[in-house]
Design an enzyme around this catalytic site. Structure first.
Site, PDB file in Angstrom:
ATOM      1  N   GLY A 185       0.826  -1.200   0.000  1.00 22.40           N
ATOM      2  CA  GLY A 185       0.000   0.000   0.000  1.00 22.40           C
ATOM      3  C   GLY A 185       0.857   1.245   0.000  1.00 22.40           C
ATOM      4  O   GLY A 185       0.536   2.246  -0.644  1.00 22.40           O
ATOM      5  N   ALA A 186       1.970   1.180   0.744  1.00 23.57           N
ATOM      6  CA  ALA A 186       2.931   2.279   0.796  1.00 23.57           C
ATOM      7  C   ALA A 186       4.204   1.739   1.443  1.00 23.57           C
ATOM      8  O   ALA A 186       4.212   0.653   2.020  1.00 23.57           O
ATOM      9  CB  ALA A 186       2.375   3.462   1.601  1.00 23.57           C
TER      10      ALA A 186
ATOM     11  N   ASN B   9      10.020   4.690   3.294  1.00 22.73           N
ATOM     12  CA  ASN B   9      11.404   5.078   3.057  1.00 22.73           C
ATOM     13  C   ASN B   9      11.701   6.428   3.726  1.00 22.73           C
ATOM     14  O   ASN B   9      10.949   7.388   3.538  1.00 22.73           O
ATOM     15  CB  ASN B   9      11.661   5.203   1.560  1.00 22.73           C
ATOM     16  CG  ASN B   9      10.964   4.126   0.769  1.00 22.73           C
ATOM     17  OD1 ASN B   9      11.290   2.961   0.862  1.00 22.73           O
ATOM     18  ND2 ASN B   9       9.962   4.529  -0.018  1.00 22.73           N
TER      19      ASN B   9
ATOM     20  N   HIS C 282       0.158   6.914   8.961  1.00 22.05           N
ATOM     21  CA  HIS C 282       0.873   5.664   9.237  1.00 22.05           C
ATOM     22  C   HIS C 282       2.335   5.785   8.795  1.00 22.05           C
ATOM     23  O   HIS C 282       3.268   5.548   9.589  1.00 22.05           O
ATOM     24  CB  HIS C 282       0.168   4.530   8.490  1.00 22.05           C
ATOM     25  CG  HIS C 282       0.844   3.201   8.520  1.00 22.05           C
ATOM     26  ND1 HIS C 282       0.223   2.074   8.997  1.00 22.05           N
ATOM     27  CD2 HIS C 282       2.069   2.781   8.106  1.00 22.05           C
ATOM     28  CE1 HIS C 282       1.039   1.034   8.892  1.00 22.05           C
ATOM     29  NE2 HIS C 282       2.168   1.446   8.336  1.00 22.05           N
ATOM     30  N   GLU C 283       2.546   6.167   7.535  1.00 24.30           N
ATOM     31  CA  GLU C 283       3.914   6.188   7.006  1.00 24.30           C
ATOM     32  C   GLU C 283       4.749   7.275   7.669  1.00 24.30           C
ATOM     33  O   GLU C 283       5.949   7.071   7.911  1.00 24.30           O
ATOM     34  CB  GLU C 283       3.884   6.392   5.485  1.00 24.30           C
ATOM     35  CG  GLU C 283       3.114   5.326   4.722  1.00 24.30           C
ATOM     36  CD  GLU C 283       3.593   3.909   4.993  1.00 24.30           C
ATOM     37  OE1 GLU C 283       4.787   3.721   5.294  1.00 24.30           O
ATOM     38  OE2 GLU C 283       2.767   2.983   4.906  1.00 24.30           O
TER      39      GLU C 283
ATOM     40  N   HIS D 283       6.334   6.222  10.883  1.00 21.55           N
ATOM     41  CA  HIS D 283       7.498   5.353  10.688  1.00 21.55           C
ATOM     42  C   HIS D 283       8.804   6.131  10.665  1.00 21.55           C
ATOM     43  O   HIS D 283       9.878   5.536  10.875  1.00 21.55           O
ATOM     44  CB  HIS D 283       7.376   4.609   9.357  1.00 21.55           C
ATOM     45  CG  HIS D 283       6.625   3.319   9.428  1.00 21.55           C
ATOM     46  ND1 HIS D 283       6.858   2.371  10.391  1.00 21.55           N
ATOM     47  CD2 HIS D 283       5.657   2.809   8.613  1.00 21.55           C
ATOM     48  CE1 HIS D 283       6.063   1.328  10.168  1.00 21.55           C
ATOM     49  NE2 HIS D 283       5.319   1.568   9.109  1.00 21.55           N
TER      50      HIS D 283
ATOM     51  N   GLU E 204       5.014  -1.937  12.415  1.00 24.74           N
ATOM     52  CA  GLU E 204       3.737  -1.893  11.708  1.00 24.74           C
ATOM     53  C   GLU E 204       2.556  -1.712  12.653  1.00 24.74           C
ATOM     54  O   GLU E 204       1.599  -1.007  12.329  1.00 24.74           O
ATOM     55  CB  GLU E 204       3.565  -3.154  10.860  1.00 24.74           C
ATOM     56  CG  GLU E 204       4.643  -3.332   9.797  1.00 24.74           C
ATOM     57  CD  GLU E 204       4.810  -2.103   8.916  1.00 24.74           C
ATOM     58  OE1 GLU E 204       3.841  -1.337   8.724  1.00 24.74           O
ATOM     59  OE2 GLU E 204       5.930  -1.900   8.419  1.00 24.74           O
TER      60      GLU E 204
END
Length: 781
Positions: free
Chosen positions: A248-249, A252, A282-283, A286, A305
């Protein structure tokens, strides 16, 4: 030859202070040139670099060209003396079309070429020679030679146009390279360069959504800057919609890549916008949890996650301006986590390192346990600890291990120090043991409801009471452990435990509560409570009476998907969906019902009306995806032949249209169509992951069982060899399991195959499919 835990530990103990200088030349369309200069300290001895299927390989160690026993995967570095070394690996490598390596894509809309390094588990070695493991974090300096007219994006800012600044220490699998004629929107926020990017042919869609994408990005960034004491750790923040990403993504550092499905053509529904905001949140989380602090080995990948998934839904709901995001989690994500937790393949949210003996096994734990269940368990931890203590522990952990690696034990130590509660005891039952509890509502003779727990875990959650007409009568937060909790002031009332979804446990209502819900669920004002209950009461009891009255498009879509998934148990499900598909009401709700009906109806006249009018009803246009669903179904019913499908493909003119046409052609009810699809899936060595899955979606038509039955054995026999092309292809092969009822003899074919040599990822997919189809595991809820 997947890296093992023991090999990774030995290499990490031997090496230190690793850095990379990487030069890539992507100007050729046939292959690319990769030159990696790897510097490191060593205690001396033998080790190896990983590099996948290199051509024209040259290896230089400390200035001397050497001949190595390269086997297509590993470059031995034997007899190294203690001290500092420099290894230069020069190679020609092939582009890929499976999304694992340097992926190449030509846009059918305008013929433009794009390349993207989509990395991950066991994939970095397909781009450059490296020590491909998480706990050898390293700065990476990148130079890219590409078409001067292209945009090139990576984890850091350019310093001279083709060379980019060195990254901070990151796991090498988090490097990204995106190159092509991208359309960009750039700005600065709090002094940080930011950007959104997409293929040139999607420029109109990005411009359409640019204001919202910028607003969500800034709101999420400001929130994380407030709750995390560590500052954002990278020098820029780009976000790119890239073609054919398998995930989904991907998080990085400084340059997040997104699947292009999040930049939809046509109408953008509220659910589309919620989902996209959730993934953005969400990303971005990270950047701290995965990138600033990374796991030592893959058994702790769940933590990245689970934490990010919790943050994604929470921040989209409460900060980014998308109420209802938690509703979508309860309705569409959590049920899959319960189902996964009942399979034989279930595992603790936090497995032991020894349970992940190699990287291939690590690939299998990026599943509903690590995402859906892990999200719910983190939310329960926050509810149980309180958010201030949770964030205090998280911040201490991030500061202590910044730009390094850490384990679950490190995080538990920080949380334990921040809270008076026994976090380690909590983790022992919630994180280290598989399975979940059941919370039951029972009644005493005097009508008093009593809450009890079947299981071993402490729970803190909201319990809500309603009148028999489902009018709110009270709500409170309670703790439930081994001792039953009576609710004497709610005698005779309907009781809903975990009404806001704070814990992860199946709910079993008493007869009074269940009956009231089955009769009046759609009358409840709170959509979050309805979401919990749609997943609690058997679907066959709810669907006929509640689906026509359910106002939420999110809950309608989830109920339709659930009903179709278990349609063998729910009598008349198609008639119910058709009856609920009234030509009035909210457009998003009409589209959700139409999507279910288009997959199953035999009413050719209806489908033709939708296709010819390019709308479900006046004012409710078909989205491109829904239009292809209609085309697929008409082809499956024998009402659409190749010339009309080709006309649709040309009219669409995009990569999505190419895939839609493959599916429709494979769905035609003829022997020739099935043979053509199967040949394309199995004889084309260069077939992409997405084309393979599109063909499989058309091949396995449940209504054409006699026609496709011969391919079941063929699939069983061909799948293991196909799956050895790589983990992404193995996952695609596994997801292409025959989507139709199987006989006992056909199921036996799979069971027998699993006694032999089957690649790890495919083995897991097959085992889960077989579990889901076994009578004792069939989930009617």
């Amino acid at each position: 030859m997947s890296l093992t835990l023991d090999e990774a530990r030995r290499r990490a103990a031997m090496l230190a202070d690793v850095s990379y200088e990487l030069a890539l030349d992507v100007t050729s369309t046939e292959a690319f040139h990769s030159r990696a200069t790897v510097r490191f300290d060593t205690r001396g001895g033998d080790t190896f670099l990983e590099l996948h299927r290199a051509e024209q390989l040259q290896v230089t160690i400390d200035g001397d060209v050497v001949t190595t026993a390269y086997d297509g995967r590993r470059i031995p570095l034997d007899g190294l003396t203690p001290g500092r070394h420099e290894v230069v690996v020069d190679a020609r490598l092939r582009y890929v079309t499976d999304g694992e390596g340097l992926h190449t894509f030509t846009d059918p809309a305008d013929g433009e070429r794009y390349v993207g390094a989509y990395l991950g588990l066991d994939v970095t070695q397909r781009l450059f020679a490296c020590f491909d493991q998480l706990d050898l974090k390293s700065p990476i300096t990148l130079t890219v030679t590409a078409d001067p007219a292209w945009t090139v994006l990576t984890n850091a800012l350019p310093v001279d146009g083709t060379t980019f600044a060195a990254t901070p220490p990151i796991p090498c699998d988090q490097l990204v390279v995106v190159a092509g004629p991208y359309h960009s929107i750039r700005w600065e926020h709090r002094g940080l360069p930011m950007g959104w990017h997409c293929r040139r042919s999607l420029a109109a869609e990005l411009d359409r959504d640019a204001a919202e994408l910028r607003r969500v990005t800034e709101l999420c960034f400001d929130h994380y800057a407030t709750i995390f004491t560590e500052p954002y750790p990278f020098d820029s923040y780009d976000q790119v919609f890239v073609p054919e990403l398998n995930w989904g993504a991907m998080e990085n550092p400084g340059c997040v890549t997104y699947n292009e499905s999040m930049l939809p053509r046509g109408p953008v529904t509220d659910d589309d916008r919620r989902r996209r905001a959730m993934v953005i949140a969400h990303e971005m989380s990270h950047m701290w949890f995965a990138n600033l602090v990374s796991p030592v080995w893959w058994e702790d990948a769940w933590l990245n996650e689970s934490f990010a998934d919790y943050m994604g839904f929470q921040v989209a709901e409460t900060v980014a301006g998308f109420p209802g995001t938690r509703v979508s989690f309860e309705a569409a994500h959590k049920p899959g986590a319960y189902r996964a937790d009942r399979r034989r393949s279930t595992h603790p949210v936090a497995p032991a390192a020894a349970d992940v003996p190699d990287v291939a096994t690590g690939r299998t734990i990026f599943d509903e346990i690590s995402y859906g269940k892990g999200n719910a368990v983190i939310r329960q931890l926050v509810t149980w600890l309180g958010e201030p203590d949770f964030l205090a522990g998280v911040n201490a952990h991030l500061t202590r291990h910044r730009f390094a690696n850490a384990t679950l034990d490190d995080l538990l130590s920080a949380l334990d120090a921040a809270s008076p509660r026994d976090v380690r005891a909590w983790a022992a039952v919630w994180l280290r043991q598989a399975g979940h509890d059941t919370i039951r509502v029972t009644r005493r003779d005097d009508g008093v409801p009593v809450l009890t727990r079947d299981g071993i875990r402490p729970h803190r959650f909201t319990v809500t009471a309603y009148t028999l007409d489902l009018e709110p009568a009270g709500s409170r937060l309670i703790d439930l452990a081994a001792e039953a909790v009576p609710l004497p002031d709610w005698a005779g009332l309907v009781v809903v435990p975990n009404a806001h979804g704070e814990t992860f446990a199946r709910i079993h209502l008493d007869q009074l509560s269940s009956g009231a819900v089955a009769n009046g669920l759609a009358d409840l004002a709170d959509p979050l409570v309805r979401a919990v209950l749609w997943s609690t009461v058997p679907i066959e009891e709810l669907l006929p009476r509640q689906l026509p009255r359910e106002p939420s498009p999110t809950l309608v879509a989830a109920a339709v998907d659930r009903a179709l998934a278990c349609s063998r148990q729910v009598t008349g499900v198609f008639d119910v969906i058709a009856a609920a598909c009234a030509p009035t009401g909210e457009p998003d709700r009409q589209l959700a019902l139409a999507a279910g009906l288009a997959r199953t109806t035999t009413d050719i006249t209806l489908l033709r009306r939708w296709l010819d009018g390019d709308a479900v009803n006046p004012g409710v246009p078909l989205s491109p995806d829904l239009r292809w669903t209609v085309v697929h179904r008409l082809a499956e019913l024998g009402d659409l032949e190749a010339p009309e499908i080709e006309t649709e493909r040309q009219h669409d003119g995009t990569a999505t249209g190419e895939l839609g046409a493959h599916t429709a052609l494979a769905a035609r009810p003829t022997t020739a169509a099935k043979a053509e699809a199967w040949a394309a899936m199995t004889e084309d060595a260069g077939i992409s992951v997405r084309r393979f899955r599109a063909l499989a979606a058309g091949l396995w038509s449940p209504s054409q069982r006699d026609l496709v039955a011969p391919y079941i054995r063929a699939y069983v026999e061909a799948a293991p060899a196909l799956a050895r092309r790589g983990s992404a292809f193995a996952s695609a092969v596994g997801r292409s399991f025959p989507a139709l009822p199987l006989s006992e003899d056909e199921l036996t074919l799979f069971h027998e195959a699993l006694t032999g040599e089957v690649p790890t990822v495919l083995r897991r997919r097959w085992a889960d499919e077989l579990d889901d189809r076994s009578p004792e595991n069939t989930d009617r809820r």
